[in-house]
Scaffold this active site. Structure first.
Site, short mmCIF file in Angstrom:
data_model
loop_
_atom_site.label_atom_id
_atom_site.label_comp_id
_atom_site.label_asym_id
_atom_site.label_seq_id
_atom_site.Cartn_x
_atom_site.Cartn_y
_atom_site.Cartn_z
N ARG A 110 -0.62 49.87 96.61
CA ARG A 110 -0.75 49.63 94.60
C ARG A 110 0.36 50.62 94.83
O ARG A 110 0.15 51.64 94.78
CB ARG A 110 -2.25 49.96 94.02
N HIS A 137 0.03 41.66 89.35
CA HIS A 137 -1.34 41.99 89.84
C HIS A 137 -1.98 40.59 90.35
O HIS A 137 -3.15 40.38 90.15
CB HIS A 137 -2.01 42.54 89.26
N GLN A 140 -5.58 40.04 91.86
CA GLN A 140 -6.63 39.87 90.90
C GLN A 140 -6.65 38.19 90.62
O GLN A 140 -7.82 38.05 90.18
CB GLN A 140 -5.85 40.87 89.37
N ASP A 228 -7.39 42.43 79.42
CA ASP A 228 -7.66 43.30 79.83
C ASP A 228 -7.00 45.03 79.03
O ASP A 228 -7.01 44.83 77.87
CB ASP A 228 -6.23 43.67 80.45
N CYS A 267 -10.44 42.11 84.15
CA CYS A 267 -10.35 42.80 86.10
C CYS A 267 -11.04 43.74 85.99
O CYS A 267 -11.52 44.30 86.86
CB CYS A 267 -8.72 42.75 85.86
N ARG A 295 -13.46 39.24 94.26
CA ARG A 295 -11.98 40.12 95.03
C ARG A 295 -12.43 40.18 96.45
O ARG A 295 -11.14 40.15 96.76
CB ARG A 295 -11.60 41.28 94.11
N1 CP Z 1 -8.93 45.36 89.03
C1 CP Z 1 -9.06 45.43 89.32
O1 CP Z 1 -7.68 46.12 90.36
O2 CP Z 1 -9.61 46.95 88.89
P1 CP Z 1 -8.87 48.56 90.12
O3 CP Z 1 -8.32 49.33 89.33
O4 CP Z 1 -10.42 49.23 90.04
O5 CP Z 1 -8.73 48.19 91.79
N1 NVA Z 2 -3.45 46.72 83.39
C1 NVA Z 2 -4.44 47.70 84.04
C2 NVA Z 2 -5.75 46.84 85.14
C3 NVA Z 2 -6.05 47.29 86.59
C4 NVA Z 2 -6.82 46.87 87.60
C5 NVA Z 2 -3.59 48.48 84.84
O1 NVA Z 2 -2.74 48.48 85.90
O2 NVA Z 2 -3.98 49.65 84.38
#
Ligand code: CP
Ligand code: NVA
Length: 310
Positions: A110, A137, A140, A228, A267, A295
């Site tokens: 990440r 992502h 997701q 989101d 998400c 997930r």
């Molecule tokens: N939806 C998602 O990726 O959640 P987290 O940021 O908790 O991993």
């Molecule tokens: N769009 C959000 C998704 C988190 C899972 C972010 O990048 O913070």
């Protein structure tokens, strides 16, 4: 040497591979219904394998789902934040990739910058998985599509409405649209539209992705309404975003415009009272808790694909 099976973005994968991953997720989920969560799947496709996870940003779902996924697949995982690693002191992405490739069988990252994940993958001799970047992502969206198919049947031919920020999650929906054959209507303020190159590529690949600014137009007749957070990790313009997205909240009135059987997806984490009301998030159309659970099942299938078991 054969190229490792990286899982970086949905637009790079074939529709057949993506379909096989989604089907594997559904099969694995069904096969272990009622089992304790720590029990290993019968085929244990990650037996003897180790996944490294690197987090430059916070995570709940991605972290626990990948860790749980490796356990259920019969493997193991090692988790670290980039700040704890020498990466945080300037060791290059490429050198880190070369070292981890000697120690583990796959790496999930990440990252703040999408380009760092691409660089990592180019230097890695083991599969690299995108666990969220500023640009996309993909993991997701597989969980989201699994949820839609559980509730509504095949996603092919369905209409999905994205309401809000044209962000990383939205981008992966755009990437998925031509691969799975669903129509995607995106409603966002002009200043926060998705990457137009992503949009053009999806439509060149045969997708039906439309951009608009009216959330009601997007939601009308949709089979799923998706949103989101208005402020993603790394976004610094909080005040401007609160103003720009004010009319983009998903509430009961917006959901009432969708198909009568439509579901709501997010998400998570959700910002209750901002992008979605409590009534929608906790209401009968919400599928967000199944989506979060999925997930785990989707990640298992991604890992199985990376390990060549699909
Ligand atoms: N939806 C998602 O990726 O959640 P987290 O940021 O908790 O991993
Ligand atoms: N769009 C959000 C998704 C988190 C899972 C972010 O990048 O913070």
């Amino acid at each position: 040497m054969t190229e490792p099976r990286h899982f970086l973005d949905l637009w790079r994968l074939s529709p057949a591979d993506l379909r096989a991953i989604l089907d594997d997720a559904a099969r694995r989920k069904a096969a272990r219904a009622g089992w304790p969560k720590g029990r290993t799947d019968a085929d244990a496709p990650a037996d003897g394998r180790v996944l490294a996870m690197i987090f430059e940003k916070n995570s709940t779902r991605t972290r626990y789902s990948f860790d749980g996924a490796m356990r259920q697949l019969g493997g193991d995982s090692i988790i670290a934040t980039a700040a704890d690693m020498q990466l945080g002191r300037g060791e290059t992405v490429e050198d880190t990739a070369r070292v981890l490739s000697r120690m583990v069988d796959a790496v999930m990252i990440r990252a703040n910058r999408h380009d760092d994940v691409e660089r990592f993958a180019r230097a890695s001799s083991v599969p690299v998985i995108n666990g969220l970047t500023d640009k996309s992502h993909p993991c997701q969206i597989l969980a989201d599509l699994l949820t839609i198919e559980e509730r509504l049947g095949s996603v092919e031919g369905k209409t999905l409405a994205w309401v809000g920020d044209g962000n990383n999650v939205c981008a992966s929906f755009i990437h998925a649209a031509p691969k799975f054959g669903f129509k995607l209507k995106i409603a966002c303020p002009a200043a926060y539209h998705p990457d137009l190159y992503d949009l053009a590529r999806a439509n060149e690949q045969g997708g039906q992705v439309e951009l608009m600014d009216d959330p009601r137009q997007a939601a009308a007749g949709a089979h799923a309404v998706i949103t989101d957070t208005w402020v993603s990790m790394g976004d610094l313009d909080y005040e401007a975003r609160m103003d720009a997205f004010e009319t983009y909240q998903v509430d009961d009135a917006l959901m009432a415009l969708a198909d009568p059987d439509a579901i709501f997806l997010h998400c998570l984490p959700a910002h209750r009272g901002e992008e979605v009301t409590d009534a929608v998030l906790d209401g009968p159309k919400s599928a967000v808790w199944d989506e979060a659970e999925n997930r785990l099942h989707a990640q298992k299938a991604v890992l199985a694909w990376c390990f060549g078991a699909i």
